[in-house]
Enzyme design. Structure first.
Site, mmCIF file in Angstrom:
data_model
loop_
_atom_site.group_PDB
_atom_site.id
_atom_site.type_symbol
_atom_site.label_atom_id
_atom_site.label_comp_id
_atom_site.label_asym_id
_atom_site.label_seq_id
_atom_site.Cartn_x
_atom_site.Cartn_y
_atom_site.Cartn_z
ATOM 1 N N SER A 172 4.042 6.633 -7.437
ATOM 2 C CA SER A 172 3.906 5.669 -6.337
ATOM 3 C C SER A 172 4.626 4.332 -6.538
ATOM 4 O O SER A 172 4.561 3.480 -5.658
ATOM 5 C CB SER A 172 2.409 5.402 -6.094
ATOM 6 O OG SER A 172 1.877 4.687 -7.193
ATOM 7 N N THR A 212 3.409 6.638 3.543
ATOM 8 C CA THR A 212 3.616 5.195 3.468
ATOM 9 C C THR A 212 4.536 4.706 4.576
ATOM 10 O O THR A 212 5.415 5.461 5.037
ATOM 11 C CB THR A 212 4.233 4.846 2.091
ATOM 12 O OG1 THR A 212 4.758 3.517 2.120
ATOM 13 C CG2 THR A 212 5.395 5.776 1.733
ATOM 14 N N ASP A 213 4.379 3.446 4.956
ATOM 15 C CA ASP A 213 5.293 2.860 5.954
ATOM 16 C C ASP A 213 6.712 2.730 5.390
ATOM 17 O O ASP A 213 7.661 2.510 6.135
ATOM 18 C CB ASP A 213 4.774 1.500 6.448
ATOM 19 C CG ASP A 213 4.619 0.454 5.352
ATOM 20 O OD1 ASP A 213 4.852 0.782 4.170
ATOM 21 O OD2 ASP A 213 4.264 -0.698 5.685
ATOM 22 N N GLU A 214 6.849 2.852 4.061
ATOM 23 C CA GLU A 214 8.178 2.668 3.458
ATOM 24 C C GLU A 214 9.161 3.763 3.876
ATOM 25 O O GLU A 214 10.365 3.602 3.728
ATOM 26 C CB GLU A 214 8.058 2.578 1.927
ATOM 27 C CG GLU A 214 7.179 1.408 1.525
ATOM 28 C CD GLU A 214 7.151 1.101 0.044
ATOM 29 O OE1 GLU A 214 8.136 1.370 -0.655
ATOM 30 O OE2 GLU A 214 6.114 0.581 -0.414
ATOM 31 N N TYR A 274 11.666 6.387 -4.211
ATOM 32 C CA TYR A 274 10.244 6.625 -3.906
ATOM 33 C C TYR A 274 10.056 6.956 -2.427
ATOM 34 O O TYR A 274 9.487 7.996 -2.068
ATOM 35 C CB TYR A 274 9.405 5.397 -4.284
ATOM 36 C CG TYR A 274 8.050 5.349 -3.603
ATOM 37 C CD1 TYR A 274 7.063 6.284 -3.911
ATOM 38 C CD2 TYR A 274 7.760 4.384 -2.630
ATOM 39 C CE1 TYR A 274 5.826 6.259 -3.265
ATOM 40 C CE2 TYR A 274 6.524 4.349 -1.986
ATOM 41 C CZ TYR A 274 5.566 5.280 -2.304
ATOM 42 O OH TYR A 274 4.347 5.259 -1.664
ATOM 43 N N LYS A 325 8.861 10.421 -0.440
ATOM 44 C CA LYS A 325 7.707 10.487 0.479
ATOM 45 C C LYS A 325 8.163 10.984 1.858
ATOM 46 O O LYS A 325 7.491 11.799 2.490
ATOM 47 C CB LYS A 325 7.038 9.108 0.607
ATOM 48 C CG LYS A 325 6.326 8.607 -0.629
ATOM 49 C CD LYS A 325 5.130 9.443 -1.061
ATOM 50 C CE LYS A 325 3.970 9.357 -0.116
ATOM 51 N NZ LYS A 325 2.780 10.097 -0.659
HETATM 52 P P1 NAD Z 1 -1.460 5.694 -7.899
HETATM 53 O O1 NAD Z 1 -0.152 5.711 -8.607
HETATM 54 O O2 NAD Z 1 -2.446 4.613 -8.211
HETATM 55 O O3 NAD Z 1 -2.221 7.077 -8.131
HETATM 56 C C1 NAD Z 1 -1.568 8.304 -8.100
HETATM 57 C C2 NAD Z 1 -2.485 9.348 -8.714
HETATM 58 O O4 NAD Z 1 -1.815 10.619 -8.633
HETATM 59 C C3 NAD Z 1 -2.785 9.102 -10.194
HETATM 60 O O5 NAD Z 1 -4.164 9.269 -10.445
HETATM 61 C C4 NAD Z 1 -1.967 10.166 -10.915
HETATM 62 O O6 NAD Z 1 -2.557 10.603 -12.133
HETATM 63 C C5 NAD Z 1 -1.952 11.280 -9.876
HETATM 64 N N1 NAD Z 1 -0.807 12.184 -10.056
HETATM 65 C C6 NAD Z 1 0.494 11.858 -10.256
HETATM 66 N N2 NAD Z 1 1.242 12.958 -10.412
HETATM 67 C C7 NAD Z 1 0.400 14.012 -10.279
HETATM 68 C C8 NAD Z 1 0.579 15.434 -10.314
HETATM 69 N N3 NAD Z 1 1.778 15.967 -10.541
HETATM 70 N N4 NAD Z 1 -0.506 16.221 -10.117
HETATM 71 C C9 NAD Z 1 -1.734 15.691 -9.892
HETATM 72 N N5 NAD Z 1 -1.961 14.361 -9.870
HETATM 73 C C10 NAD Z 1 -0.909 13.534 -10.055
HETATM 74 O O7 NAD Z 1 -1.099 5.696 -6.356
HETATM 75 P P2 NAD Z 1 -1.830 4.978 -5.128
HETATM 76 O O8 NAD Z 1 -1.336 3.590 -5.001
HETATM 77 O O9 NAD Z 1 -3.283 5.252 -5.224
HETATM 78 O O10 NAD Z 1 -1.202 5.801 -3.911
HETATM 79 C C11 NAD Z 1 -1.824 7.008 -3.460
HETATM 80 C C12 NAD Z 1 -1.021 7.580 -2.315
HETATM 81 O O11 NAD Z 1 -0.947 6.637 -1.258
HETATM 82 C C13 NAD Z 1 0.428 7.916 -2.679
HETATM 83 O O12 NAD Z 1 0.771 9.126 -2.068
HETATM 84 C C14 NAD Z 1 1.228 6.760 -2.101
HETATM 85 O O13 NAD Z 1 2.524 7.185 -1.750
HETATM 86 C C15 NAD Z 1 0.394 6.402 -0.886
HETATM 87 N N6 NAD Z 1 0.474 5.005 -0.456
HETATM 88 C C16 NAD Z 1 0.250 3.985 -1.328
HETATM 89 C C17 NAD Z 1 0.285 2.667 -0.881
HETATM 90 C C18 NAD Z 1 -0.019 1.511 -1.814
HETATM 91 O O14 NAD Z 1 0.086 0.357 -1.394
HETATM 92 N N7 NAD Z 1 -0.419 1.739 -3.060
HETATM 93 C C19 NAD Z 1 0.562 2.382 0.452
HETATM 94 C C20 NAD Z 1 0.790 3.458 1.330
HETATM 95 C C21 NAD Z 1 0.732 4.755 0.861
HETATM 96 P P1 TYD Z 2 4.942 -3.595 -5.038
HETATM 97 O O1 TYD Z 2 3.543 -4.048 -5.332
HETATM 98 O O2 TYD Z 2 5.727 -2.933 -6.117
HETATM 99 O O3 TYD Z 2 4.873 -2.683 -3.721
HETATM 100 P P2 TYD Z 2 6.080 -2.105 -2.787
HETATM 101 O O4 TYD Z 2 7.340 -2.161 -3.542
HETATM 102 O O5 TYD Z 2 5.620 -0.689 -2.576
HETATM 103 O O6 TYD Z 2 6.065 -2.938 -1.559
HETATM 104 O O7 TYD Z 2 5.768 -4.854 -4.565
HETATM 105 C C1 TYD Z 2 5.344 -5.658 -3.470
HETATM 106 C C2 TYD Z 2 6.397 -6.737 -3.266
HETATM 107 O O8 TYD Z 2 6.381 -7.612 -4.402
HETATM 108 C C3 TYD Z 2 7.829 -6.186 -3.184
HETATM 109 O O9 TYD Z 2 8.548 -6.949 -2.221
HETATM 110 C C4 TYD Z 2 8.398 -6.417 -4.574
HETATM 111 C C5 TYD Z 2 7.655 -7.663 -5.047
HETATM 112 N N1 TYD Z 2 7.404 -7.763 -6.513
HETATM 113 C C6 TYD Z 2 7.764 -8.916 -7.213
HETATM 114 O O10 TYD Z 2 8.314 -9.890 -6.637
HETATM 115 N N2 TYD Z 2 7.500 -8.970 -8.558
HETATM 116 C C7 TYD Z 2 6.901 -7.946 -9.223
HETATM 117 O O11 TYD Z 2 6.703 -8.036 -10.457
HETATM 118 C C8 TYD Z 2 6.518 -6.765 -8.481
HETATM 119 C C9 TYD Z 2 5.852 -5.609 -9.169
HETATM 120 C C10 TYD Z 2 6.785 -6.728 -7.125
#
Ligand code: NAD
Ligand code: TYD
Length: 341
Positions: A88, A128-130, A155, A159
């Protein structure tokens, strides 16, 4: 009537972990299966208090391991799948894209095939919106479900690829699916490589906070609990084949986010360190959530209430994030931020 079985992939991670706890508490009548490979981002200590509950189960497995996953589906006959498991972190995808294709694309396909084999009632794919790429700084433009997919990072490309497979399994085989596309999440148990938890943990340790470029990039922040409620709603009420954007109109520049955290913790702005920009750094993300609101969803946190709650959580749960930043994380940090020098 037999109990419904809900498989949550990636339930040891940040959002999946919050979702597992939310579902175990809210639905004692469902059995919640958390399946996770426990990569660097997965951790089970967060689930100590639900481990003793009768409706929680953990399975360690790799979603890309076709044979094991198919066998598991046939044995357990899951009714619902909520798919979070993924690599992620954008920065990691820039240095090592291969594992993103393996887990996010192949892993999703294995889950789709397995879901077809046992005829699940619903497959919710958490995206994700990305995948929409970036917006410019015009505050009146938003991502809708109709915005074309134009992912810019390895990434988001992985997705978007998985989103297209999910769509194709609906169109071709009639698999009952939904795709949710959420903006940036924050809240408890956020891994401290992402901006908000990285800033909180470093500011608390009086360490410099690396801000990429000029800090003016904009993200649309959503509290993780509001995201969990949205997925719960889509799981139960989503129209098969539909995409739902999730976001709460909380746009902030990265600099505003970092300054808010520093101010709340009563520390000095001198901790801010501008570093080299991320490659292909998306300028702005912003969600139009009208379609999901039509299902009855509304966020409960503003950025102001959510960030205050989150900072307090990190103050109250130091042992959780300290154990993370004391291990391999140090090597990751040294390597990652030597690139940004
Ligand atoms: P994270 O990285 O915190 O957690 C990912 C989890 O997936 C971990 O527990 C990891 O062990 C598990 N994992 C990784 N590879 C694996 C595999 N091959 N088999 C089984 N498990 C595996 O991620 P997150 O931030 O909780 O994001 C969860 C989901 O939400 C992702 O699909 C991400 O794309 C999506 N998402 C995240 C955000 C955000 O802001 N974090 C926003 C929008 C969407
Ligand atoms: P991040 O938390 O990695 O989420 P995403 O890339 O999925 O949006 O980053 C959020 C924003 O913060 C992104 O514009 C990159 C910036 N960023 C920094 O400026 N410094 C940092 O150390 C990190 C991890 C992110």
């Amino acid at each position: 009537m037999s109990r419904k079985k809900i498989l949550v992939t990636g339930g040891a991670g940040f959002i999946g972990g919050n979702f597992v706890q939310y579902m175990v508490d809210k639905y004692p009548q469902y059995d919640i299966y958390n399946m996770d490979l426990l990569t660097y981002a997965g951790d089970l200590t967060k689930h100590k208090y639900i481990e003793t509950k009768d409706n929680y189960f953990f399975i360690k497995a790799d979603i890309a391991d076709r044979e094991t996953i198919l066998e598991l589906f046939k044995k357990e006959q899951f009714d619902y799948v909520v798919h979070f498991a993924a690599e992620s972190h954008v920065d990691r995808s820039i240095t090592d894209p291969g594992i993103f294709v393996q887990t996010n694309v192949l892993g999703t396909q294995v889950l789709l095939d397995s879901s077809r084999a046992v005829e699940v009632t619903k497959f919710v794919h958490v995206s994700t919106d990305e995948v929409y790429g970036e917006l410019d700084f015009d505050p009146d433009t938003f991502f809708t479900e109709e915005t074309p997919l134009q992912p810019n990072s390895p990434y988001s490309a992985s997705k978007a690829s998985s989103d297209l497979l999910v769509r194709a399994y609906h169109e071709t085989y009639g698999l009952p699916v939904n795709i949710t596309r959420c903006s940036n999440n924050y809240g408890p148990y956020h891994f401290p490589e992402k901006l908000i938890p990285l800033t909180i943990s470093r500011v608390l340790n009086d360490q410099k906070v690396p801000v990429y470029g000029d800090g003016k990039n904009i993200r649309d922040w959503l509290h993780v609990i509001d995201h969990c409620a949205a997925i719960d709603l889509v799981l139960h009420e989503g129209v098969n084949g539909e995409v739902y954007n999730v976001g709460g109109h909380n746009e902030k520049t990265n600099l505003e986010v970092v300054k808010t955290i520093i101010k709340t913790l009563d520390k000095s702005k001198e901790l801010i360190e501008f570093v080299k920009d991320r490659l292909g750094h998306d300028k702005r993300y912003a969600i139009d959530p009208t379609k999901l609101e039509g299902l009855g969803w509304q966020p409960t946190y503003t950025f102001e209430t959510g960030i205050a709650q989150t900072i307090q959580w990190y103050l109250d749960n130091k042992e959780w994030w300290e154990q993370i930043i004391s291990g391999d994380y140090q090597n990751y940090f040294e390597k990652q931020y030597s690139i940004n020098k």
